[in-house]
Design a protein around this motif. Structure first.
Motif, PDB file in Angstrom:
ATOM      1  N   UNK A   1      32.010   1.044 -48.841  1.00 14.56           N
ATOM      2  CA  UNK A   1      31.671   1.984 -49.906  1.00 14.56           C
ATOM      3  C   UNK A   1      31.873   1.366 -51.288  1.00 14.56           C
ATOM      4  N   UNK A   2      32.825   0.452 -51.396  1.00 15.94           N
ATOM      5  CA  UNK A   2      33.094  -0.209 -52.672  1.00 15.94           C
ATOM      6  C   UNK A   2      32.291  -1.508 -52.832  1.00 15.94           C
ATOM      7  N   UNK A   3      31.296  -1.710 -51.958  1.00 15.52           N
ATOM      8  CA  UNK A   3      30.405  -2.859 -52.085  1.00 15.52           C
ATOM      9  C   UNK A   3      30.932  -4.146 -51.503  1.00 15.52           C
ATOM     10  N   UNK A   4      31.962  -4.066 -50.671  1.00 15.36           N
ATOM     11  CA  UNK A   4      32.589  -5.269 -50.108  1.00 15.36           C
ATOM     12  C   UNK A   4      32.202  -5.408 -48.637  1.00 15.36           C
TER      13      UNK A   4
ATOM     14  N   UNK B   1      41.158  -1.274 -56.090  1.00  8.79           N
ATOM     15  CA  UNK B   1      41.632  -2.620 -55.768  1.00  8.79           C
ATOM     16  C   UNK B   1      40.550  -3.459 -55.089  1.00  8.79           C
ATOM     17  N   UNK B   2      39.586  -2.779 -54.429  1.00 12.67           N
ATOM     18  CA  UNK B   2      38.495  -3.539 -53.812  1.00 12.67           C
ATOM     19  C   UNK B   2      37.653  -4.246 -54.866  1.00 12.67           C
ATOM     20  N   UNK B   3      37.778  -3.830 -56.118  1.00  7.95           N
ATOM     21  CA  UNK B   3      37.066  -4.500 -57.196  1.00  7.95           C
ATOM     22  C   UNK B   3      37.512  -5.930 -57.395  1.00  7.95           C
ATOM     23  N   UNK B   4      38.648  -6.312 -56.821  1.00 11.22           N
ATOM     24  CA  UNK B   4      39.161  -7.678 -56.940  1.00 11.22           C
ATOM     25  C   UNK B   4      38.820  -8.534 -55.723  1.00 11.22           C
TER      26      UNK B   4
END
Length: 628
Positions: free
Chosen positions: A528-531, A504-507
């Motif tokens: 970790x997810x680039x956010x 969900x962090x991709x959004x």
């Protein structure tokens, strides 16, 4: 009246007045003069049960039944003693026998229901509690226990009704206040829950768990300052310390540089956010310097439990042990340094630490404030989360780990980092993946200011609790009150899969931290997810967790010291697509090579801290011996 009858009557009167020691002595005297006196055997067993000597109680009441097998009260009390002694199946049989002899006694149905509930037969327990209440409508204890059974079944509204009925007939029933508070807390009715916890704690100061529930319910309240929290924790510590005086004598070998026996106590050796911070420690302990024993308070182990267990060391399940039994086990294992990994969180076993089974006791990962325990010697932290001067709000001595307070184990099933969503059309999506209880008016007003200054931006709120209508409505009302337009809010409940949660962090382009209670796991997951995560540093550990984590990763520019700085930082970052894209691509590698993910380095620093604690204890023992 014979002399034996008079002796028995005096013992009964002492028993009724609460003088158990005199009653027990009297019953023994009767039995010495007449070993066939069934009632004396029975009442002696009851008194021993009330004194906590359940095995002895079972033996004595069994003898009464052998002498008089037709007394229904004997079977009822025999079953109750068996239940307390852990012999649940036999307890149920004896309680069934009491009902066969006298089916119209409400207390017999009540005790039988208690046994059924303890054995996990909730439907039958509920039916038996209802039978007890049909026979005796004004029975607050049965209403209370029925409420507990219904709460376990997830029937929260009905459970709350039972507790309210119990309190209507007995307003000073502390257990019912406490249980109603727990039910209301699960229904997200925090204010009313707090009021019932406060009443329970006032009515029963000898029950430290009531005060504990009260201050835990205040965890996310903005209006409770650090000193108030400290005072409540210290009061709790004094209460439990008075019930269980800490041990002072230890058989541990007083050699400063020998191999240390380290014990970890936790309810989170399982699939849980805290496990991400435990794994690097268990994986990297030096077996030459330390022998590790994990005392796991996990009733149902899972795959993560087995994974953690695979790192070696000894494992002891304490889920079925009382605090006293667990403390005795730990003392027998010769643990030098016992480490608490839960604080006052769910499943904690601070009652073990109150008994001081190890010479040195430390609290660390898992809780944001002091334990309040006089018997807890140290608390692990760092210089960012607890700057110099913070010791005044801790009963423990603070030990600051140079690398940082936490070390994060990245998930093994993580999805790939996705391209920056805002790079498509320039629409920036801010994310708040925190538990809804962290969302307060002050935080939401800051987020509203950010959304106004970033045209076309959106706010994604994610919490599994949004599946519940009342939680969703409360949060929507909060957004409305703080000026966040409904059309700018994206609601997500997510799934129970951690991989899906991370995806969900991709959004999300930028994560916004909460105040005064920061994220920790959510901060690590976002990075970790680039956010990138923008945080507002507070005045306590829980308000500075993200600052500590960002410092370890080298992102000092994302740490704000004032509300205006917080808003400006988020707005500035939202306007810099190039920087967001760079962070998106680099953050995982940067984090991997940072102190935040350096398991070996963190564990060496932790072991060095343990060693210094142990040296100090040994030095104190040597000094005491020289002085004597």
């Amino acid at each position: 009246m014979t002399a034996a009858d008079a002796e028995l009557q005096r013992a009964i009167e002492a028993h009724q007045s609460g003088d158990l020691s005199t009653a027990i002595h009297g019953y023994r005297c009767v039995i010495e003069n007449d070993s066939l006196q069934a009632e004396a055997w029975h009442l002696l067993g009851v008194a021993l049960h009330q004194q906590g000597e359940h095995t002895a109680a079972v033996q004595h009441i069994r003898r009464a039944i052998e002498l008089c097998g037709t007394n229904e009260a004997y079977y009822c009390n025999y079953g109750t003693a068996l239940l307390a002694a852990g012999q649940t199946a036999d307890a149920c049989r004896q309680l069934e026998r009491s009902l066969e002899l006298e089916p119209a006694r409400a207390e017999f149905h009540f005790n039988y229901a208690n046994c059924l509930k303890q054995s996990g037969q909730l439907d039958r327990a509920v039916a038996s509690y209802r039978q007890a209440l049909q026979l005796r409508p004004a029975y607050p204890q049965a209403q209370n226990n029925l409420g507990n059974a219904l709460m376990e079944q997830g029937l929260l509204d009905e459970a709350a009704g039972c507790f309210r009925t119990a309190l209507a007939s007995q307003p000073t029933f502390a257990d019912a206040h406490h249980n109603l508070g727990n039910t209301l807390l699960r229904q997200e009715q925090h204010d009313e829950a707090q009021s019932h916890f406060a009443v329970a704690a006032k009515l029963a100061p000898q029950r430290p768990e009531f005060l504990q529930s009260y201050f835990l319910s205040l965890s996310y309240e903005v209006d409770v300052n650090a000193q108030q929290r400290f005072d409540l924790h210290r009061l709790w510590g004094a209460q439990i310390d008075g019930l269980h005086p800490a041990a002072t004598a230890f058989a541990n070998t007083v050699i400063a540089e020998r191999r240390l026996q380290i014990g970890y106590v936790s309810a989170d050796f399982r699939e849980h956010a805290v496990a991400d911070f435990l794994e690097p420690i268990l994986a990297n302990h030096d077996p030459v310097r330390c022998q590790v024993t994990c005392y796991t308070n996990v009733a149902t182990p899972d795959e993560r439990t087995e994974q953690l267990r695979g790192y070696g060391g000894q494992w002891r399940s304490i889920a079925e042990l009382t605090d006293a039994q667990a403390a005795e086990l730990i003392r027998g294992d010769g643990i030098d340094i016992l480490v608490d990994l839960g604080g006052h969180t769910a499943g904690n076993r601070l009652g073990i630490f109150a008994r001081k089974p190890a010479p040195v006791q430390v609290t660390g990962t898992g809780y944001g404030w002091t334990t309040g325990l006089p018997s807890m010697d140290y608390r692990l932290t760092d210089a960012i989360a607890d700057p110099p001067g913070e010791s005044r709000r801790h009963t423990e001595e603070l030990v600051r780990i140079p690398q940082g307070m936490l070390c994060f184990q990245p998930p093994t099933t993580d999805p790939d980092v996705t391209p920056l969503p805002g790079s498509n059309d320039g629409t920036i999506t801010f994310g708040g993946f925190h538990r809804h209880v962290k969302l307060n008016e002050r935080t939401m007003k800051l987020w509203a200011r950010i959304l106004v200054r970033v045209p076309g931006s959106r706010l994604m709120l994610k919490d599994r609790a949004f599946r519940h209508a009342h939680v969703m409505q409360r949060t929507q009302n909060l957004c409305d009150a703080c000026g966040i337009p409904r059309e700018q809010v994206l609601w997500e409940t997510g799934s129970d899969s951690r991989r899906d949660h991370l995806a969900m962090y991709g959004k999300v382009d930028i994560a916004l931290d909460t105040w005064p209670y920061n994220g920790s796991t959510t901060t690590c997951e976002a990075l970790w997810m680039g956010v990138p995560v923008v945080t507002l540093a507070g005045d306590s550990y829980v308000g500075r967790m993200s600052a500590s984590l960002l410092m370890q990763v080298g992102l000092l520019e994302l740490i704000a010291q004032t509300e205006d700085e917080y808003v400006d930082c988020a707005v500035r970052l939202a306007s810099d697509i190039a920087t967001l894209q760079r962070l998106r691509g680099d953050l995982r590698d940067v984090m991997s090579s940072s102190p935040l993910c350096d398991g070996p380095g963190y564990t060496r620093a932790l072991e060095a801290s343990y060693r210094e604690m142990w040296r100090r204890w040994c030095d104190a023992r040597h000094s005491a011996r020289r002085a004597s």
